[in-house]
Design a protein around this motif. Structure first.
Motif, PDB file in Angstrom:
ATOM      1  N   HIS A   1       0.870  -1.175   0.000  1.00  0.00           N
ATOM      2  CA  HIS A   1       0.000   0.000   0.000  1.00  0.00           C
ATOM      3  C   HIS A   1       0.910   1.228   0.000  1.00  0.00           C
ATOM      4  CE1 HIS A   1      -3.710  -2.203   0.675  1.00  0.00           C
ATOM      5  NE2 HIS A   1      -3.020  -2.958   1.512  1.00  0.00           N
ATOM      6  N   TYR A   2       0.419   2.309  -0.612  1.00  0.00           N
ATOM      7  CA  TYR A   2       1.237   3.505  -0.799  1.00  0.00           C
ATOM      8  C   TYR A   2       0.530   4.715  -0.196  1.00  0.00           C
ATOM      9  CZ  TYR A   2       3.266   0.390  -4.262  1.00  0.00           C
ATOM     10  OH  TYR A   2       3.832  -0.686  -4.882  1.00  0.00           O
ATOM     11  N   GLN A   3       1.274   5.513   0.584  1.00  0.00           N
ATOM     12  CA  GLN A   3       0.756   6.787   1.088  1.00  0.00           C
ATOM     13  C   GLN A   3       1.726   7.883   0.691  1.00  0.00           C
ATOM     14  OE1 GLN A   3      -2.267   7.865   2.791  1.00  0.00           O
ATOM     15  NE2 GLN A   3      -1.270   9.579   1.774  1.00  0.00           N
ATOM     16  N   TRP A   4       1.308   8.695  -0.288  1.00  0.00           N
ATOM     17  CA  TRP A   4       2.139   9.806  -0.754  1.00  0.00           C
ATOM     18  C   TRP A   4       1.972  10.982   0.190  1.00  0.00           C
ATOM     19  CZ3 TRP A   4       5.634   9.411  -4.600  1.00  0.00           C
ATOM     20  CH2 TRP A   4       5.562   8.278  -5.400  1.00  0.00           C
ATOM     21  N   LYS A   5       3.055  11.752   0.343  1.00  0.00           N
ATOM     22  CA  LYS A   5       3.041  12.925   1.226  1.00  0.00           C
ATOM     23  C   LYS A   5       3.678  14.109   0.503  1.00  0.00           C
ATOM     24  CE  LYS A   5       3.390  10.161   5.437  1.00  0.00           C
ATOM     25  NZ  LYS A   5       2.419  10.664   6.375  1.00  0.00           N
ATOM     26  N   LYS A   6       3.061  15.260   0.685  1.00  0.00           N
ATOM     27  CA  LYS A   6       3.597  16.518   0.155  1.00  0.00           C
ATOM     28  C   LYS A   6       3.908  17.390   1.361  1.00  0.00           C
ATOM     29  CE  LYS A   6       2.210  20.532  -2.550  1.00  0.00           C
ATOM     30  NZ  LYS A   6       1.065  21.194  -3.143  1.00  0.00           N
ATOM     31  N   ASN A   7       5.200  17.681   1.557  1.00  0.00           N
ATOM     32  CA  ASN A   7       5.652  18.415   2.735  1.00  0.00           C
ATOM     33  C   ASN A   7       5.137  17.778   4.024  1.00  0.00           C
ATOM     34  OD1 ASN A   7       7.142  20.286   1.256  1.00  0.00           O
ATOM     35  ND2 ASN A   7       5.400  21.646   1.011  1.00  0.00           N
ATOM     36  N   GLY A   8       5.107  16.433   4.057  1.00  0.00           N
ATOM     37  CA  GLY A   8       4.708  15.703   5.246  1.00  0.00           C
ATOM     38  C   GLY A   8       3.214  15.495   5.429  1.00  0.00           C
ATOM     39  N   VAL A   9       2.395  16.061   4.551  1.00  0.00           N
ATOM     40  CA  VAL A   9       0.936  15.948   4.648  1.00  0.00           C
ATOM     41  C   VAL A   9       0.459  14.892   3.656  1.00  0.00           C
ATOM     42  CG1 VAL A   9      -1.255  17.187   4.382  1.00  0.00           C
ATOM     43  CG2 VAL A   9       0.730  18.360   5.363  1.00  0.00           C
ATOM     44  N   ASN A  10      -0.411  13.984   4.101  1.00  0.00           N
ATOM     45  CA  ASN A  10      -0.918  12.916   3.236  1.00  0.00           C
ATOM     46  C   ASN A  10      -1.656  13.478   2.027  1.00  0.00           C
ATOM     47  OD1 ASN A  10       0.054  11.109   5.096  1.00  0.00           O
ATOM     48  ND2 ASN A  10      -1.940  10.541   5.911  1.00  0.00           N
ATOM     49  N   VAL A  11      -1.303  12.963   0.858  1.00  0.00           N
ATOM     50  CA  VAL A  11      -1.948  13.319  -0.412  1.00  0.00           C
ATOM     51  C   VAL A  11      -1.980  12.064  -1.267  1.00  0.00           C
ATOM     52  CG1 VAL A  11      -1.226  15.754  -0.414  1.00  0.00           C
ATOM     53  CG2 VAL A  11       0.248  14.029  -1.456  1.00  0.00           C
ATOM     54  N   GLY A  12      -2.618  12.145  -2.401  1.00  0.00           N
ATOM     55  CA  GLY A  12      -2.532  11.055  -3.367  1.00  0.00           C
ATOM     56  C   GLY A  12      -3.396   9.867  -3.039  1.00  0.00           C
ATOM     57  N   THR A  13      -3.263   8.847  -3.860  1.00  0.00           N
ATOM     58  CA  THR A  13      -4.049   7.628  -3.730  1.00  0.00           C
ATOM     59  C   THR A  13      -3.124   6.460  -3.446  1.00  0.00           C
ATOM     60  OG1 THR A  13      -3.908   7.238  -6.096  1.00  0.00           O
ATOM     61  CG2 THR A  13      -5.818   8.479  -5.317  1.00  0.00           C
TER      62      THR A  13
END
Length: 177
Positions: free
Chosen positions: A62-74
């Motif tokens: 499973h993948y959890q993308w983060k932008k500047n430490g905040v969860n984003v993406g699918t």
């Protein structure tokens, strides 16, 4: 990805015959997530799409993308930001989890957003006497700026934010752009 599997049976014997054999049980050994290809940094122009991808091995990923430490993406091995804005520059990471611990966290990929050129202060018109220096300057914002001064539509000057005619002559009257 399955690391290894085996069929396990047992034969039970006793005082009397015949022996009894169990049905097969499957032993599956799962592997923890491991990142084999990190997301790459990218530089795009404002309004474009920025895409990132990771390659990982392991079981039940499973993948959890983060932008500047905040969860984003699918929950996918890739992530895209559509229509990137000038303030979208960021550190992009992904945490890959799976059936086994520990989760694997990628190194940060940098998203750099380039901006289109914009003239913020126009060159000012000027009047000088013949033989004097005529100078022009422009102020601009944007990424990777280059300058091409033109006099009556013909290229003059150097790649700089200012341009000077060192000894203006009577026939130098022109529109400088």
């Amino acid at each position: 990805m399955l690391f290894r599997s085996a069929q396990i049976t047992v034969v039970v014997t006793g005082t009397c015959s015949p022996a009894a054999t169990s049905t097969a049980a499957t032993l599956t050994v799962n592997t923890a997530p491991a990142i084999t290809a990190q997301p790459a940094s990218t530089s795009v122009c404002a309004g474009a799409v920025a895409s990132f991808a990771v390659t990982a091995t392991g079981t039940g990923l499973h993948y959890q993308w983060k932008k500047n430490g905040v969860n984003v993406g699918t929950d996918a091995a890739s992530y895209s930001l559509t229509t990137v804005a000038g303030d979208d520059g960021a550190a992009i990471t992904v945490v890959v989890s799976g059936a086994c611990s520990p989760a694997a966290t990628s190194t940060a990929a940098t998203l750099t957003v380039n901006t289109a050129p914009s003239v913020t202060a126009q060159p000012a018109s000027t009047s000088v006497c013949a033989g004097a220096v005529a100078s022009f300057a422009v102020t601009a914002t944007g990424t990777g700026l280059h300058y091409q001064w033109k006099k009556n539509g013909l290229n003059v000057g150097t790649d700089a934010a200012s341009y000077s005619l060192t000894t203006a002559a009577g026939d130098d009257g022109a529109a400088i752009t």
